[in-house]
Structures are given as C-alpha cells and as structure tokens.
Design an enzyme around this catalytic site. Structure first.
Site, PDB file in Angstrom:
ATOM      1  N   LYS A  10       0.853  -1.192   0.000  1.00  0.00           N
ATOM      2  CA  LYS A  10       0.000   0.000   0.000  1.00  0.00           C
ATOM      3  C   LYS A  10       0.889   1.241   0.000  1.00  0.00           C
ATOM      4  CE  LYS A  10       0.878   1.475   4.354  1.00  0.00           C
ATOM      5  NZ  LYS A  10       1.558   2.756   4.672  1.00  0.00           N
ATOM      6  N   ASP A 136      -1.954  -1.492  10.404  1.00  0.00           N
ATOM      7  CA  ASP A 136      -2.230  -1.527   8.965  1.00  0.00           C
ATOM      8  C   ASP A 136      -2.886  -2.832   8.511  1.00  0.00           C
ATOM      9  OD1 ASP A 136      -1.278   1.005   8.387  1.00  0.00           O
ATOM     10  OD2 ASP A 136       0.757   0.318   7.938  1.00  0.00           O
TER      11      ASP A 136
END
Length: 289
Positions: A10, A136
């Site tokens: 990401k 995350d």
C-alpha cells in the site's frame, strides 16, 4: 491442501496525525490505496499442531516476531484449531519500507487460513482480528482504497483513484517508525487536507490528488535521513507528477500519468538507487486474489 494468496503493498496518498492517545498510539487520518507490487503467501495444511514460517529473504523473521505467524497463532487460539500450517512468504515488497509488507503478509495469512481451516469468517471479522496484530493489517485485509482513522484500524472504503503509474524508490537504509513518531512535533506540522483528498479521489480528479498529497511524518524522516530528500528531488526532476514518502519511510513514490514519461522517471532513478519499481495503482478491493 495448499492455498496461494496475494499480499499487495500500500501507499499513503495522505497521512495526518491528530494527537497522541492515552494508550500510547497516535490518532491518525490516512488515505491508503493498494498498488501492484505484491508478496505471495503460500499456506500448506499440516496435520501436526504447529506453525512454520519460511522465506528466502534473510530479513524476514521465521518465528513469532513475524506478523504472519502472529496472524496464524491468533486464529488457532481463538477458534481452537488443531491443524497446523506451513507459511511460505515470497517477498517482492521491500522489508521495512513504509509499504505495509509485513502487515499485508499477515492479512493474506488471515484470508488464506479462513479458507484452509474452514473458519467461514467475514472480511469484517478478519479485519477486526487483524487490528490486534498491527494498525495496517485491517486495511490490508480488505485492500482497495480507504480512509483509515483511529490508530489506522477503522476503515472507511472509498472509490479507487484514477489509474496511473506508481514509481517507487527505496534507499538502502532502515527507518524506525517509533523514532519518527517520537520526534514528531504536532504543534508545528503542516496538516494535509485529508478530506480534500477523499473528495478528489471520489471525483477522479488526478490533478487534485497530485496537489493534495501530504504526509506529516515526512519532514521528520527527511531530517533524520537526507538521502530520502535527495530521492524526492530526483524523482521530481525526472518528471513525476507528484512525489511523496509512504508511511514513515524510507520509500518514496511518484505518480506518473503518461506512459511516455514513465521510462524517464524509472531509468533516472535506477542510476543511483538499487530498489526501484514501476507498478500500476490498483486501488480496487477486487484485486486481492
């Protein structure tokens, strides 16, 4: 029985830190999206009641320090699973790079073991479990594009950004996330317009996305590691439309809209940085498997 799961990296298009919480974490607002740079996690069912981790990357721990190990262990203990698993992680995402590689491996392990062990959990349930492993991991369970709040575990899905190229460059240094947060002075930071970024993405406004990219951790890391600033400057010089550090760094990424400019940016960076990648923005939740 074996299952192969994709674990995409990401990037943070916008990262703001609002305050330090009483639990020691920081309250954040982040816009994150997945890119087509991915590890591959293979899960093989074991009859013996154990978790085995292996990877050809010497920087990936093969014990309970590994987030994928922790993911498997949480599922095993919570749901009284008597079977074991051999987890093989084929790394493509650089380690300790600000790209959530370890978190994505953990999320892929959760998704894969949900099938392998027949747990029949929803993505929402897996994301909640993931939040116990790392901030995350919840986002990585879903993938796609999202506004993340709280300490990063509260996920609000948004539309994917318009397609473009993402060029990433990681210098050969490590960055301590704890040190970066520890040196962050919230009284003097320039807060990015996270709401504006969400709106620009919703409107498919590529120029607006480029103008609104921001990361409050960037100034701290640039002071600690001047080579990160040099990569930013070079990436801009070679023609990227917008340039930002991802997470706490040290990876820098640049958005490039036109194919004709991509090779110039990529080749220019390859001249002085070993780990350079040119990938597509994914941003869609359907690209996980």
């Amino acid at each position: 029985m074996r299952i192969l799961v994709k674990a995409p990296a990401k990037i943070n298009l916008s990262l703001d830190v609002l305050r330090k919480r009483e639990d020691g974490y920081h309250e954040v607002e982040m816009v994150m999206t997945t890119i087509d740079l991915a590890d591959r996690v293979e899960l093989a069912l074991l009859d013996s009641n154990q978790i085995k981790i292996s990877s050809h990357n010497r920087f990936v721990p093969d014990d309970n320090r590994n987030l994928a190990y922790q993911a498997a262990n949480v599922l095993k203990e919570r749901f009284n699973v008597s079977k074991g698993v051999a987890i093989t992680i084929a790394k493509t995402i650089p380690v300790a790079a600000g790209l959530a590689g370890g978190s994505s491996d953990a999320a892929a392990t959760l998704r894969g073991l949900n099938k392998l062990w027949g747990l029949n959990l929803s993505l929402d349930e897996l994301a909640e479990i993931g939040s116990e492993i790392g901030s995350d991991v919840s986002f990585c369970v879903y993938g796609g594009t999202a506004l993340a709040t709280g300490r990063g575990e509260r996920i609000h899905h948004i539309e994917p950004p318009p397609h473009c190229w993402v060029v990433l460059a990681k210098p050969t240094i490590g960055v301590s996330t704890g040190e970066v947060y520890g040196q962050l002075d919230l009284s003097s930071v320039r807060h990015p317009n996270v709401g504006g970024m969400v709106q620009a993405i919703t409107n498919k406004d590529y120029d607006g996305i480029c103008q609104l990219m921001g990361n409050v951790l960037e100034d701290v890391t640039l002071k600690l590691h001047p080579e990160v600033a040099q990569i930013k400057d070079q990436m801009k010089k070679f023609g990227a439309d917008a340039v930002l550090m991802s997470g706490s760094g040290p990876t820098v990424f640049g958005l490039v809209h036109h194919d004709s400019r991509l090779q110039r940016v990529y080749n220019g960076l390859r001249g002085f940085c070993d780990q350079v990648y040119a990938v597509r923005m994914l941003g869609d939740i359907n690209h996980l498997d």
